[in-house]
Write a protein that holds these residues in place. Structure first.
Motif, mmCIF file in Angstrom:
data_model
loop_
_atom_site.group_PDB
_atom_site.id
_atom_site.type_symbol
_atom_site.label_atom_id
_atom_site.label_comp_id
_atom_site.label_asym_id
_atom_site.label_seq_id
_atom_site.Cartn_x
_atom_site.Cartn_y
_atom_site.Cartn_z
ATOM 1 N N PRO A 32 60.959 24.368 62.525
ATOM 2 C CA PRO A 32 62.147 24.899 63.206
ATOM 3 C C PRO A 32 63.421 24.123 62.859
ATOM 4 O O PRO A 32 64.480 24.722 62.759
ATOM 5 N N GLN A 33 63.307 22.812 62.681
ATOM 6 C CA GLN A 33 64.508 22.035 62.381
ATOM 7 C C GLN A 33 65.059 22.422 61.009
ATOM 8 O O GLN A 33 66.266 22.597 60.843
ATOM 9 N N MET A 35 64.543 25.289 59.544
ATOM 10 C CA MET A 35 65.008 26.670 59.671
ATOM 11 C C MET A 35 66.373 26.702 60.348
ATOM 12 O O MET A 35 67.243 27.491 59.980
ATOM 13 N N ASP A 36 66.568 25.823 61.309
ATOM 14 C CA ASP A 36 67.867 25.761 61.979
ATOM 15 C C ASP A 36 68.950 25.268 61.022
ATOM 16 O O ASP A 36 70.064 25.799 61.004
ATOM 17 N N ILE A 62 62.114 36.872 60.076
ATOM 18 C CA ILE A 62 62.574 36.696 61.457
ATOM 19 C C ILE A 62 63.124 35.293 61.714
ATOM 20 O O ILE A 62 64.201 35.136 62.294
ATOM 21 N N ALA A 63 62.411 34.271 61.256
ATOM 22 C CA ALA A 63 62.840 32.903 61.569
ATOM 23 C C ALA A 63 64.211 32.577 60.962
ATOM 24 O O ALA A 63 65.119 32.152 61.692
ATOM 25 N N LEU A 66 66.939 34.669 62.689
ATOM 26 C CA LEU A 66 67.215 34.245 64.062
ATOM 27 C C LEU A 66 68.099 33.004 64.097
ATOM 28 O O LEU A 66 69.048 32.931 64.885
ATOM 29 N N THR A 67 67.806 32.029 63.245
ATOM 30 C CA THR A 67 68.620 30.806 63.294
ATOM 31 C C THR A 67 70.027 31.068 62.735
ATOM 32 O O THR A 67 70.998 30.507 63.233
ATOM 33 N N ALA A 69 71.575 33.907 63.037
ATOM 34 C CA ALA A 69 72.212 34.659 64.115
ATOM 35 C C ALA A 69 72.669 33.744 65.245
ATOM 36 O O ALA A 69 73.740 33.941 65.833
ATOM 37 N N LEU A 70 71.855 32.734 65.539
ATOM 38 C CA LEU A 70 72.233 31.774 66.577
ATOM 39 C C LEU A 70 73.562 31.116 66.234
ATOM 40 O O LEU A 70 74.431 30.956 67.094
ATOM 41 N N VAL A 76 70.171 40.069 66.113
ATOM 42 C CA VAL A 76 69.324 40.333 64.946
ATOM 43 C C VAL A 76 68.531 41.603 65.190
ATOM 44 O O VAL A 76 68.009 41.787 66.285
#
Lengths: 193, 193
Positions: A32-33, A35-36, A62-63, A66-67, A69-70, A76
């Motif tokens: 996740p880090q 991906m962020d 998706i991953a 999503l990041t 989009a955040l 999304v």
């Protein structure tokens, strides 16, 4: 993007036939880090295209979508590959060849979530032949929306996707561009990692 | 969690047969800010269970699992429903009934990403009958990992999932618990929204 390229060199595996296995950090296990960080970088690169929505394809888009989009503050939409019972009967549907499945797959979006006048940023994990992204662009156009940018984590430039997408006339960005997987060796397009 | 419940009341649609359509903000179109807030809340509730990895199921578990993982600083593994060519021949595989597909689906995890001694937090979008989550728990146990918690965005308590999962003996959390969808009306288990 150095962080992604370093991780590809560290944990990516070349399986032959132009296939790069990144399922330790992108598309089975996800970091996740990382991906962020990728989402932040894609958001920066597309900050000025005026996107109103991000479009991707399930599953592995998706991953990163999503990041991104955040960081852009946008919704999304992920195109489904099978129509769930919660979707209306009338949908936008197109076919695209799946590299990893070896067959055509459907890409389906509900008209509830794509509409005329929207400006669509397409985000996916890979830009390879461009076929999936072209399918997403067709869905956007069918709804009357306009594609304003295309972003991918990993581009395999030797599969020609950037050329296939040129007719869309939009900004295309990838965070790690691979020029060759020949001899089971990962060679980035810009040699500096 | 008030923010999620408010959104369910505003944009959720009861389709009959116990189906709640939330594809405008959870599982077709995704609201990243809401998903991030849900992830932060789940991370808070599971801060002390000592999880080392998050496990979910593609497709709609990915978004909440990713945001929870971001806030806990953990990796996510999403069980695949079809085996990609990048996965080894030997895998952990189990079957679970899919509520929205009306048939059994496979849940597959590569042994590369689940291992003995890991402490697994399972996150999914829905806790309904609990069948998918029980399938994920079987995959974790097959690898020698231990399930330490189960979190969902939306629980449909009338489908009995919490009872089905009780034998796992772990903390179970949902951010919005729906007691009934009778008469096309959404009734939360705790009446205060």
């Amino acid at each position: 993007m150095k962080e992604l390229k370093d991780r590809i060199l560290k944990d990516g595996k070349v399986l032959g036939n132009g296939i790069l296995k990144v399922d330790g950090f992108v598309n089975h296990q996800v970091d996740p880090q990382l991906m962020d960080a990728c989402g932040r970088e894609l958001a920066k690169r597309f900050a000025s295209v005026g996107a109103t929505k991000i479009l991707t394809a399930e599953i592995s888009g998706i991953a990163p979508a999503l990041t991104t989009a955040l960081h852009l503050g946008l919704s999304v939409v992920y195109a489904r590959k099978t129509k769930p019972i919660t979707m209306p009967d009338q949908v936008y549907l197109t076919l695209a060849p799946s590299h990893t499945k070896g067959r055509m797959v459907e890409l389906i979006v509900s008209p509830e979530y794509l509409s005329h006048g929207e400006k669509i940023l397409i985000i996916d994990d890979f830009l390879a032949s461009g076929a999936t992204i072209l399918g997403l662009a067709r869905l956007a156009e069918a709804s009357g929306a306009k594609v304003v940018g295309i972003g991918a984590l990993i581009e395999k430039s030797f599969e020609g996707g950037r050329v296939a997408l040129a007719s869309l006339g939009v900004q295309i960005e990838s965070l790690a561009c691979i020029a060759s997987l020949d001899d089971n060796k990962i060679t980035f397009a810009d040699l500096a990692v």
